[in-house]
Design an enzyme around this catalytic site. Structure first.
Site, PDB file in Angstrom:
ATOM      1  N   SER A 180      39.384 -62.129  79.744  1.00  0.00           N
ATOM      2  CA  SER A 180      39.625 -63.168  80.739  1.00  0.00           C
ATOM      3  C   SER A 180      39.076 -62.812  82.113  1.00  0.00           C
ATOM      4  O   SER A 180      38.833 -63.694  82.931  1.00  0.00           O
ATOM      5  CB  SER A 180      41.125 -63.469  80.839  1.00  0.00           C
ATOM      6  OG  SER A 180      41.846 -62.289  81.110  1.00  0.00           O
ATOM      7  N   ASP A 198      50.550 -62.659  89.478  1.00  0.00           N
ATOM      8  CA  ASP A 198      49.303 -62.250  88.837  1.00  0.00           C
ATOM      9  C   ASP A 198      48.521 -61.375  89.807  1.00  0.00           C
ATOM     10  O   ASP A 198      47.954 -61.860  90.787  1.00  0.00           O
ATOM     11  CB  ASP A 198      48.484 -63.478  88.448  1.00  0.00           C
ATOM     12  CG  ASP A 198      47.214 -63.108  87.684  1.00  0.00           C
ATOM     13  OD1 ASP A 198      46.881 -61.901  87.612  1.00  0.00           O
ATOM     14  OD2 ASP A 198      46.547 -64.018  87.156  1.00  0.00           O
ATOM     15  N   HIS A 210      44.049 -60.928  87.679  1.00  0.00           N
ATOM     16  CA  HIS A 210      42.911 -61.827  87.872  1.00  0.00           C
ATOM     17  C   HIS A 210      42.645 -62.004  89.357  1.00  0.00           C
ATOM     18  O   HIS A 210      43.414 -61.519  90.184  1.00  0.00           O
ATOM     19  CB  HIS A 210      43.203 -63.178  87.204  1.00  0.00           C
ATOM     20  CG  HIS A 210      43.361 -63.072  85.722  1.00  0.00           C
ATOM     21  ND1 HIS A 210      44.587 -63.015  85.108  1.00  0.00           N
ATOM     22  CD2 HIS A 210      42.446 -62.983  84.733  1.00  0.00           C
ATOM     23  CE1 HIS A 210      44.418 -62.904  83.793  1.00  0.00           C
ATOM     24  NE2 HIS A 210      43.134 -62.871  83.541  1.00  0.00           N
TER      25      HIS A 210
END
Ligand code: NAG
Ligand code: NAG
Ligand code: NAG
Ligand code: NAG
Ligand code: NAG
Ligand code: NAG
Ligand code: NAG
Ligand code: NAG
Length: 537
Positions: A260, A510, A513
C-alpha cells in the site's frame, strides 16, 4: 475504490479486534507496533490478496493479462476468508524476533529508539542529526545486552559494514561527514529546507488521492509540512516536471510493484502528472490494487501491481509438525518472484519494486519448493524470524528482476518506508502530530529492515557485471522519510475509516502512510532524478 476500501477496512477491524495486546513491557509495545503496521498495510490490501491467490493458483494467465483480474475476479466467498488470522498476534515479548534478531535488538532498544523524540521546534533546516546518535546508542545498548557474544560480534560486523552505507544522517550539520565526500551528488544525504512553493497539486486538483490519505480534506489544520524541500548536500533535486517527464516517457512503460505504500507513492506521481494530462483508466482490479493508466497523448503507460512480498506467496493449509495443528499459513517462496509484476515488467523501461512490513507476518518460508523454516509467535519448530528470509527474498528479487525475458529496463528498489508512532503504539494511542520535520529517532525495526535491504543491495550489485549493475538502482528514501514524522495522516483520516476502525481504546491513528500532497512527493522527485539518464536519454 470505495467499495473495496470499505470492505477491507472491516477486515482490518477484525484484525485489530483480534489483537488483545497485553502491554506489559516496553518491548511488547514495540511488538504491537509491528502488528499495527501490518494492519495498516492491510487496510486496502486484502481484497486483492484474494484475487492474487486466485491468480497465482491459476497458472500462467493468457496474453492479455490486463484483463486477467476481470476474467477471474476474486470469488466473493474469499473476501471473508480467514486470511487475517495470519497477522501475528504479538502478545509475547520474546517470540517474534528470532534469537538472532534479539541479539541485535537487545531488550529495551526498539522502544528506546521510539520513545519521546527530541524537541521539535522550528528550525531553519532539518537534517537527521539525532538519528545517527540514536543509532549508535542503540548499537551500544545492543552490544551490551547481547546474550551471545559470538553471535553478536558477527552481527555487529555486518552492521558496521551496513551502517557505513545505511545510517542516515550525521552528527554534524553536514550529512556528508559520514562518508568521505568528494563533492559528488548523493541524493540520500542532505537536509530538509524551507520551500515557499506550494505543492504541485492539492485535493481539489487531483482525484487520485485516496480518502484516508487526503489529509487536508480530512481536516488537517496545519499546512506547514507542505513547505519543505529535500536538499542533498552537493546537488539539487528539481520537482518532477510533468510535461518533460511525459514527453521523455513517450511510448514507454513504467511499472510499480509493492504494497500500500507503493500505491501511496504512485498516487503522488499520478497527481503530479495529471496536472498535464489526466490518464485513461485502462484497467483496474475490483479492489483497485492493480491498476493500469495510459497517458494517451504520450502513449505512456503507468502500472501498479499488488505484490506486498515481491516474491511468490500462497495462503494455504499447513500442518505444524510440532502440534499437528492445521491452519491457513502464508507460504513465502523465497526463490520465486511474484508472477504479477514479472509479467507486467515485460517491455517496461522502469520497474520500481519495494516491500517491507508484510514480511513481519506469520509465514512458512520455502526454497526450491521445500519448507526451510518459519516465523510465528510463539516461535515455530524452525523459527527463522523475518529479517533473514526478507534479505534472502530481496536478493532473489533484485537478481531475478534483471533476468526477466523481455525486460531490459532499469530496476529501482525503493528502500524501507519508516513509520512514526509516538507516545504509544498503534493500539495504545500512538500518534504523529508533529507539524515540522525532525525529531523522531529511528525505530529498531526500521533499522533492521533497512539494513537488510542495504546489505543485500550491496552484495547483489557486487556480483553483477557492469551492464547489469547499471540496470539496478537503489532509491534510498528511508533517511529522509525518517525525519518527516510530520507527513502522516495521523488522525486526519476519513471519517468512515475512523469509525470502522474505532475500538474501546479510541480512534487509531495512521502514522505509516503519507498525506497527499506531502513529503512522499519527494520520493518521485528523487526517482526521476536518479533515473535521469534512463528517462531523458
Ligand atoms: C508467553 O510467554 C510465556 C512465558 O515466556 C508463556 O507462559 C505464555 O504462554 C506465552 N504466551 C503466548 C500467548 O504464547
Ligand atoms: C526497560 O526500560 C525501562 C525504562 O527505561 C526499565 O525500567 C526496564 O528495567 C528496562 N527493561 C530491561 C529489560 O532492560
Ligand atoms: C551525539 O552524541 C554525542 C555523544 O553522545 C554528543 O557529544 C553529540 O553532541 C551528539 N550529537 C548530536 C548532533 O546530538
Ligand atoms: C556543509 O557543506 C557545504 C558544502 O559541502 C558547505 O558549503 C557548508 O559550509 C557546510 N556546512 C557546515 C555547517 O559545515
Ligand atoms: C489547489 O490548487 C489550486 C491551483 O493551484 C488553487 O487554486 C486552490 O486554491 C487550491 N486549493 C486548496 C484547497 O488549496
Ligand atoms: C505505445 O507504447 C507501447 C509501450 O508501452 C509500445 O509497445 C507501442 O508500440 C506504442 N504505440 C505506439 C502507437 O507507438
Ligand atoms: C502428530 O501426528 C502423528 C501421526 O498422526 C503422530 O505420530 C504424532 O504423535 C502427532 N504429534 C503430536 C504432537 O500430536
Ligand atoms: C501531540 O500530542 C501530544 C499528546 O496528545 C501533546 O502532548 C503534544 O503537545 C502534541 N503536539 C503537537 C505539536 O500538537
Amino acid at each position: 475504490m470505495g467499495r473495496g476500501q470499505q470492505r477491507s477496512v472491516n477486515i482490518c477491524v477484525e484484525v485489530q479486534g483480534n489483537g488483545k495486546a497485553h502491554m506489559e513491557s516496553e518491548l511488547m509495545r514495540s511488538m504491537a507496533r509491528q502488528r499495527r503496521v501490518v494492519c495498516v498495510a492491510l487496510f486496502t490490501a486484502l481484497i486483492t490478496f484474494s484475487a492474487y491467490v486466485v491468480y497465482i493458483n491459476s497458472g500462467i494467465p493468457p496474453e492479455e493479462d490486463t484483463s486477467f483480474f476481470d476474467v477471474q475476479p476474486a470469488p466473493a466467498s474469499l473476501l471473508d476468508d480467514p486470511l487475517m488470522e495470519d497477522v501475528p498476534s504479538l502478545t509475547n515479548s520474546t517470540s517474534t524476533l528470532t534469537d538472532d534478531d534479539q541479539t541485535q535488538s537487545g531488550k529495551n532498544v526498539s522502544t528506546s529508539a521510539y520513545s519521546e523524540g527530541s524537541s521539535e521546534g522550528p528550525s531553519p533546516a532539518v537534517n537527521s542529526d539525532n538519528l545517527l546518535n540514536e543509532t549508535f546508542q542503540n548499537n551500544l545498548i545492543q552490544a551490551e545486552v547481547s546474550p551471545t557474544p559470538s553471535q553478536s560480534l558477527e552481527e555487529e560486523e555486518t552492521d558496521d559494514q551496513v551502517l557505513e552505507e545505511a545510517t542516515p544522517a550525521s552528527t554534524s550539520q553536514n550529512t556528508s561527514s559520514l562518508q568521505p565526500s568528494n563533492g559528488e551528488c548523493d541524493l540520500k544525504r542532505g537536509e530538509w529546507i524551507p520551500d515557499s512553493r506550494p505543492p504541485m497539486y492539492n485535493s481539489s486538483t487531483c482525484r487520485y488521492i485516496q480518502a484516508f490519505q487526503n489529509c487536508a480534506k480530512n481536516g488537517r489544520p496545519d499546512d506547514g509540512y507542505l513547505y519543505w524541500k529535500w536538499k542533498p548536500d552537493h546537488c539539487e533535486v528539481p520537482r518532477v516536471d510533468a510535461r518533460a517527464f511525459l514527453t521523455a516517457m513517450r511510448n514507454r512503460l513504467m511499472v510499480f510493484a509493492g504494497d500500500s505504500i507503493a500505491r501511496n507513492q504512485i498516487q503522488s506521481l499520478l497527481c503530479v502528472l495529471a496536472q498535464v494530462e489526466d490518464p485513461k483508466d485502462m484497467y483496474h482490479s475490483e479492489d483497485d490494487r492493480n491498476h493500469i493508466y495510459l497517458f494517451q497523448s504520450y502513449n505512456f503507460t503507468l502500472r501498479i501491481h499488488w505484490a506486498p512480498y515481491l516474491v511468490r506467496v500462497e495462503d494455504k493449509p499447513y500442518t505444524w509438525p510440532d502440534s499437528n495443528k492445521t491452519e491457513i499459513v502464508t507460504h513465502v517462496y523465497l526463490d520465486e518472484l511474484a508472477e504479477v509484476w514479472v509479467k507486467a515488467a515485460v517491455g517496461a523501461d522502469v520497474l520500481q519494486l519495494s516491500a517491507g512490513q508484510w514480511w513481519y507476518k506469520k509465514a512458512i518460508y520455502l526454497e526450491k519448493g521445500e519448507p526451510i523454516g518459519c516465523h510465528t509467535d510463539p516461535p515455530c519448530f524452525n523459527e527463522l524470524g523475518f529479517a533473514k528470509p526478507y534479505g534472502t527474498g530481496i536478493a532473489n528479487v533484485l537478481k531475478g528482476s534483471l533476468s526477466i525475458p523481455g525486460f531490459s529496463g532499469t530496476t529501482v528498489y525503493r528502500s524501507f518506508a519508516p513509520d512514526h508512532f509516538e507516545g504509544g503504539d498503534w493500539d495504545t494511542g500512538g500518534y504523529c502530530n508533529r507539524t515540522t520535520p525532525g525529531g523522531v529517532p529511528l525505530a529498531y525495526l526500521t533499522e533492521l529492515m533497512y539494513s537488510a535491504q542495504i546489505k543485500q543491495f550491496k552484495s547483489v550489485t557486487e556480483e553483477l557485471d557492469i551492464v547489469a549493475r547499471n540496470r539496478l538502482k537503489l532509491l534510498d528514501i528511508t533517511n529522509l522519510a525518517q525525519i518527516r514524522a510530520d507527513g502522516h495522516p495521523n488522525s486526519y483520516r476519513n471519517q468512515q475509516d475512523k469509525i470502522a476502525d474505532k475500538t474501546p481504546e479510541g480512534i487509531r491513528n495512521d502514522c505509516l502512510h503519507w498525506c497527499l500532497p506531502g513529503p512522499i512527493d519527494t520520493w518521485n522527485d528523487l526517482l526521476v532524478e536518479s533515473l535521469r539518464d534512463v528517462i531523458f536519454r
